[in-house]
Design a protein around this motif. Sequence first.
Motif, PDB file in Angstrom:
ATOM      1  N   LYS A   1       0.808  -1.211   0.000  1.00 22.57           N
ATOM      2  CA  LYS A   1       0.000   0.000   0.000  1.00 22.57           C
ATOM      3  C   LYS A   1       0.849   1.273   0.000  1.00 22.57           C
ATOM      4  N   ARG A   2       2.157   1.145   0.020  1.00 24.92           N
ATOM      5  CA  ARG A   2       3.015   2.327  -0.048  1.00 24.92           C
ATOM      6  C   ARG A   2       3.089   2.837  -1.479  1.00 24.92           C
ATOM      7  N   MET A   3       3.319   4.131  -1.590  1.00 25.15           N
ATOM      8  CA  MET A   3       3.441   4.745  -2.907  1.00 25.15           C
ATOM      9  C   MET A   3       4.669   5.640  -2.942  1.00 25.15           C
ATOM     10  N   GLN A   4       5.188   5.843  -4.141  1.00 31.87           N
ATOM     11  CA  GLN A   4       6.380   6.675  -4.324  1.00 31.87           C
ATOM     12  C   GLN A   4       6.314   7.349  -5.688  1.00 31.87           C
ATOM     13  N   VAL A   5       6.693   8.616  -5.735  1.00 30.10           N
ATOM     14  CA  VAL A   5       6.890   9.301  -7.009  1.00 30.10           C
ATOM     15  C   VAL A   5       8.301   9.868  -7.012  1.00 30.10           C
ATOM     16  N   THR A   6       8.951   9.816  -8.174  1.00 25.28           N
ATOM     17  CA  THR A   6      10.338  10.263  -8.294  1.00 25.28           C
ATOM     18  C   THR A   6      10.450  11.249  -9.444  1.00 25.28           C
ATOM     19  N   ALA A   7      11.150  12.334  -9.194  1.00 28.94           N
ATOM     20  CA  ALA A   7      11.334  13.362 -10.210  1.00 28.94           C
ATOM     21  C   ALA A   7      12.359  12.916 -11.243  1.00 28.94           C
ATOM     22  N   ALA A   8      12.377  13.605 -12.360  1.00 30.41           N
ATOM     23  CA  ALA A   8      13.285  13.283 -13.455  1.00 30.41           C
ATOM     24  C   ALA A   8      14.722  13.639 -13.099  1.00 30.41           C
ATOM     25  N   GLU A   9      15.626  13.074 -13.851  1.00 29.11           N
ATOM     26  CA  GLU A   9      17.048  13.367 -13.694  1.00 29.11           C
ATOM     27  C   GLU A   9      17.421  14.573 -14.546  1.00 29.11           C
ATOM     28  N   GLY A  10      18.191  15.493 -13.951  1.00 31.85           N
ATOM     29  CA  GLY A  10      18.830  16.542 -14.721  1.00 31.85           C
ATOM     30  C   GLY A  10      17.918  17.598 -15.317  1.00 31.85           C
ATOM     31  N   ARG A  11      16.789  17.877 -14.669  1.00 29.99           N
ATOM     32  CA  ARG A  11      15.934  18.969 -15.149  1.00 29.99           C
ATOM     33  C   ARG A  11      14.974  19.391 -14.044  1.00 29.99           C
ATOM     34  N   ASP A  12      14.413  20.576 -14.193  1.00 35.73           N
ATOM     35  CA  ASP A  12      13.394  21.035 -13.265  1.00 35.73           C
ATOM     36  C   ASP A  12      12.189  20.106 -13.356  1.00 35.73           C
ATOM     37  N   ASP A  13      11.616  19.805 -12.208  1.00 34.01           N
ATOM     38  CA  ASP A  13      10.490  18.871 -12.221  1.00 34.01           C
ATOM     39  C   ASP A  13       9.675  19.056 -10.947  1.00 34.01           C
TER      40      ASP A  13
END
Length: 572
Positions: free
Chosen positions: A530-542
């Motif tokens: 039931k855990r969730m995760q979001v990850t931003a992109a590499e090498g750019r504003d996000d």
Amino acid sequence: MVTVKPTKEESKKPEDKVRVALVHAAIAWNDKEYNLGRLLELNEKAAEAGARIIVNPELALSGYSFSGRGEIGPLAEAIPGPATEKFGALARKHGVYIAFGLPEIDKETGVIYNAAVLIDLEGKVLGRARKIAPTYKENLWSARGNLPVLVCDTAYEKLGMIICSDAFWHQPARLAALGGARLLLVLANWPPQGHPPDHFWRTRALENGFHVLACNRTGTDKSMDCTQAQSFIINPEGVVEKQVSSAEDTVVYGDISLPGDRGLFPNQVSGRVAARHPNFYTDIALDPYSSHLETDKLLELPVADSFTAASLQFRPRPMRPAENREYMVSMIDKAFAVAADCRPRLRLLVFPELANTGLVTNRDEASRAAEEIPGPTVAAMKRKARERNAYIVFGMVEREQESLFNTAVLIGPEGLLGKYRKVHLSQSDLHWACAGESGFFSHDLPFARVGLLMGTDLFFPECMHALAKRGVDLVCVSSFWMERHDRYLWEARMVEMQVHLVVSNQWGGEGNLCTAGESAIYSYHRYPEKRMQVTAAEGRDDIRVLCLDPEAARQKRFLELASYDPLLRESH
């Protein structure tokens, strides 16, 4: 059977290293005679292949899943006992150290423990461990361990030894490091389902600066399938040097340097331990979650209300605070556009460390970029927080008279709510910043209790542990995190401390001081699925957003020690 012979390359052991072996064996449930014979065979072959430290799995003599004392009792034995005598004869014959797990019965009390024993070069019992926190069905027959964390002096260096899920918690491994251990043995029966054990084993290696030898098992047990389980040799940087997974008996070898005081190797443990600030860790000794009272009332927590949080990852323009402030304001508007369809609504936004200046590398730069609090950046964020009825966390260079601090600030519609001055400074910070002297910051928002930390604080588990013991639901981390290979540590912290986590990272930098971004938001739940995760992109504003439920972080359970004194004393 998989052969235990090392490769030709492994056979060429460097003289300044020690060969180790993990006996990744298929343990037969409830068949002590078979297990003992097979393990002795595998250990002898490992010794003949040059291994000098040999590690076997947890409960290697018995198997794991037992319904109670009546079922496991016939397999338990005292230490020393028949099994230690047989392993002792093998250790004496080859001049090796051997660790193995077994159910131990205390002859004086009749109490049974999930135990492990370390045999020395002369075949004698050098030390034993009793599992501090029995898990799953162990609780039906095993008492909680009542011995100090084992640290033994050996011919190579001091070794620490713990059992399986005791490595889920930071305290046992940390106690081993504080006791002088330069190598940690972890005897395990950890199936691959649920929490991935390598994240915790790698974290224990990284935060303490020692090698970890994690010997798991294979085969099927009465109630679990370990055929895909893995064993690991992990270096002091948390990097996996060797790993094995096999449905059959196998042995994994490694040649490692043991950093320590014997004159052969540099000492990484003392550096990691010396960087601690125990005077700020005292809250880890609190125990509010074992009270018979309702935790929410005891800790006077705000009423939990689900909300959406955002990480705002960007590359600040170096030494241009006015431009960065303007861009931060525009990013807040973009975040609300990204979260326009989110229910519940966006209420908390987290910017990176040093968001209004970019990376600062010397005191001259820091002095030119520094602001007092309140100051221009705080004023800009206050206006935006009121406009959007939201809470904003950001990092900056703070000036107070002649002192400079790497500071995280919390702003709300009400205005300035508080600040946290970074306690654990990075190598770059040391060129200009003073360490914070007020400890870790937490504050009640209308919907959750939040805490603030900064990048390198995450290398020290005591920081988040202290906040978690105060009842924090969410930890906001403004970060300039350079290493990509060790971000498993973020998730390990979230799971161990049972809090939601937002890490907002810069990207870019100069020379060797660069970061790729990859900010993350972790939603905690006691059930892994039931855990969730979001990850931003590499090498750019996000910008990334995720809904968080504070209630999911309010049923915490911790490993409580009889005494926290060793963890709270200053290191020397």
